[in-house]
Design a protein around this motif. Structure first.
Motif, PDB file in Angstrom:
ATOM      1  N   LEU A 118     -29.200   6.195   7.947  1.00 24.67           N
ATOM      2  CA  LEU A 118     -29.439   4.882   7.287  1.00 24.67           C
ATOM      3  C   LEU A 118     -28.563   3.718   7.845  1.00 24.67           C
ATOM      4  CD1 LEU A 118     -29.521   6.256   3.774  1.00 24.67           C
ATOM      5  CD2 LEU A 118     -31.498   5.898   5.177  1.00 24.67           C
ATOM      6  N   TYR A 124     -28.456  -2.929  -3.772  1.00 23.91           N
ATOM      7  CA  TYR A 124     -29.562  -1.984  -3.140  1.00 23.91           C
ATOM      8  C   TYR A 124     -29.616  -0.762  -4.316  1.00 23.91           C
ATOM      9  CZ  TYR A 124     -28.838  -3.807   1.530  1.00 23.91           C
ATOM     10  OH  TYR A 124     -28.626  -4.276   2.519  1.00 23.91           O
ATOM     11  N   VAL A 174     -34.632   6.129  -0.799  1.00 25.80           N
ATOM     12  CA  VAL A 174     -34.921   5.759   0.480  1.00 25.80           C
ATOM     13  C   VAL A 174     -35.833   6.741   0.915  1.00 25.80           C
ATOM     14  CG1 VAL A 174     -32.544   4.651   1.233  1.00 25.80           C
ATOM     15  CG2 VAL A 174     -33.036   7.136   1.359  1.00 25.80           C
ATOM     16  N   GLU A 225     -34.555  -0.344   1.461  1.00 27.59           N
ATOM     17  CA  GLU A 225     -34.997  -0.574   2.903  1.00 27.59           C
ATOM     18  C   GLU A 225     -35.797  -2.055   2.857  1.00 27.59           C
ATOM     19  OE1 GLU A 225     -35.724   3.843   4.308  1.00 27.59           O
ATOM     20  OE2 GLU A 225     -36.931   3.200   2.566  1.00 27.59           O
TER      21      GLU A 225
END
Length: 416
Positions: free
Chosen positions: A265, A363, A367, A413
């Motif tokens: 990531l 965040y 994901v 994302e």
């Protein structure tokens, strides 16, 4: 068999996640590279701030950053460096500061802060952590210039439009609430919707509660890698051994990008260093305040007064820049009569690294390329305020329950 949840990170996000997860009956393990005695969760201003509706990435902030780039004592400092990740983050920060993006963020920030403040109240009422400071005297935005005052009154109007409590104070009204201010303080906006706490007190009691409930807390545990099976993180490798997991929560603060890279990531996140000075003697400070000219916060905590401030982007390090510490002290001394910071208090200053996303929003969520990974990081200057709600949202996600609010704005994302 209940799911095994491994939470990486023992700051307010990690411990809050562990708290709500164990309430749901999950088997929780917390891994932290330190001793859970220092860092951003311990050195912050302790604010619970529904009024802080403007994200860090606001119009004009990048221009200020460029202006202050060669002044390492400035309130908002970006150390010049040729680092590709930092440059990508800075570009995304500048794009996020567009007025349209900020207007979209305002109601989201207000909602998540309001929900989290209510959860702090529930924590107190539950008696799980025993007694702790949770005072609702509000927050003063103190200003010396009419220009700053007018700018804050515009923010106040938006806060009022969102149904939150605030009012503008003349100098006379201000002095009735907070005596002892210097003569050049013109007035303030009082956000009565805000509250404050003593962070270290809550962190210690949260840790003790979790240990009492049988939560495994592994300190001095450095995560070194991950083992995957069928698109899931099956095991976490560390210097203290291997930990199996059904679900993983990454709540490692400013260190989250280093770990996320091991998972493929590319998380845009920078460490924003903040400093604190504690004064363990009587001061004239009665109500928490932000000194608008210098962006310094001052909070009357349980047994001491805390001065906190600055946002320094200089990478992951704990170097104490003495000129920044002195700038915080000087700012406070210029606002309050009879308040001076002693040399010993300056020498004992500490810092913490806030995890800052490009748009200032956290965040929170899953994901796409890992079936059992949740992120809980990137809260910028709102980390302390948003700990409980983040833990609850993570727990709702893992439990498969509807979330307390729409978490799409916090999509890990998302594009900037």
């Amino acid at each position: 068999m209940s799911k095994k949840i491994v939470v990486i990170g023992g700051g307010i996000m990690g411990l809050s996640s562990a708290y709500y997860l164990q309430k749901e009956g999950f088997e929780v393990t917390v891994l932290d590279k330190g001793e859970i005695t220092a860092g951003a969760s311990f050195v912050n201003a302790g604010y619970l701030t529904p009024s802080h509706i403007i994200p860090l990435a606001a119009p004009g902030m990048m221009a200020k950053a460029v202006k202050w780039m060669f002044d390492s004592s400035s309130p908002f400092y970006m150390k010049p460096r040729l680092d590709s990740n930092f440059l990508r983050w800075a570009w995304s920060f500048n794009r996020s500061a567009r007025p349209s993006r900020v207007q979209q963020a305002i109601p989201v920030i207000a909602e998540i802060n309001t929900l989290s403040k209510a959860l702090y109240q529930q924590l107190l009422e539950s008696s799980d952590l025993g007694e702790f400071q949770l005072e609702k005297s509000g927050l003063l935005m103190l200003y010396k210039s009419a220009q700053l005052g007018e700018a804050e009154k515009k923010v106040m109007q938006r806060v009022l439009d969102l149904g939150l409590e605030a009012r503008a104070l003349s100098r006379e009204e201000l002095l009735s609430l907070q005596p002892g201010l210097k003569e050049d303080i013109q007035g303030a906006v009082h956000y009565a919707c805000d509250a404050h706490t003593t962070p270290g007190q809550i962190m210690q009691r949260m840790l003790a509660y979790l240990q009492k409930k049988g939560i495994a807390i592994h300190t001095g545990t450095l995560v070194e890698g991950f083992e995957a099976e069928n698109g899931r993180i099956a095991r976490i490798k560390s210097n203290q051994g291997i930990f199996e997991a059904d679900e993983v929560v990454l709540a490692a603060g400013a260190w989250s990008p280093l770990l996320s890279q091991k998972l493929g990531l590319n998380l845009l996140l920078e460490a924003g260093k903040g400093y604190r000075i504690d004064i363990s003697r009587n001061t004239p400070v009665k109500i928490p305040a932000i000194l608008m000219d210098s962006k310094v916060a001052i909070t009357p905590m349980d047994g001491f007064t805390r001065l906190a401030g600055t946002m320094e982007f200089s990478g992951i390090n704990h170097k104490i820049r003495k000129n920044r510490v002195k700038a915080i002290a000087s700012a406070v001394e210029s606002y309050y009569e009879g308040l001076s910071v002693q040399e010993e208090e300056l020498e004992q200053a500490a810092c913490g690294l806030r995890p800052v996303s490009p748009d200032g929003l956290p965040y929170i969520g899953r994901v796409s390329n890992w079936k059992n990974l949740c992120l809980a990081t990137g809260h910028a200057m709102m980390g302390w305020s948003l700990g409980p709600i983040t833990g609850k949202l993570i727990t709702e996600l893992i439990s498969g329950k509807p979330t307390s609010m729409d978490i799409k704005p916090f999509e890990p994302e998302r594009r900037f």
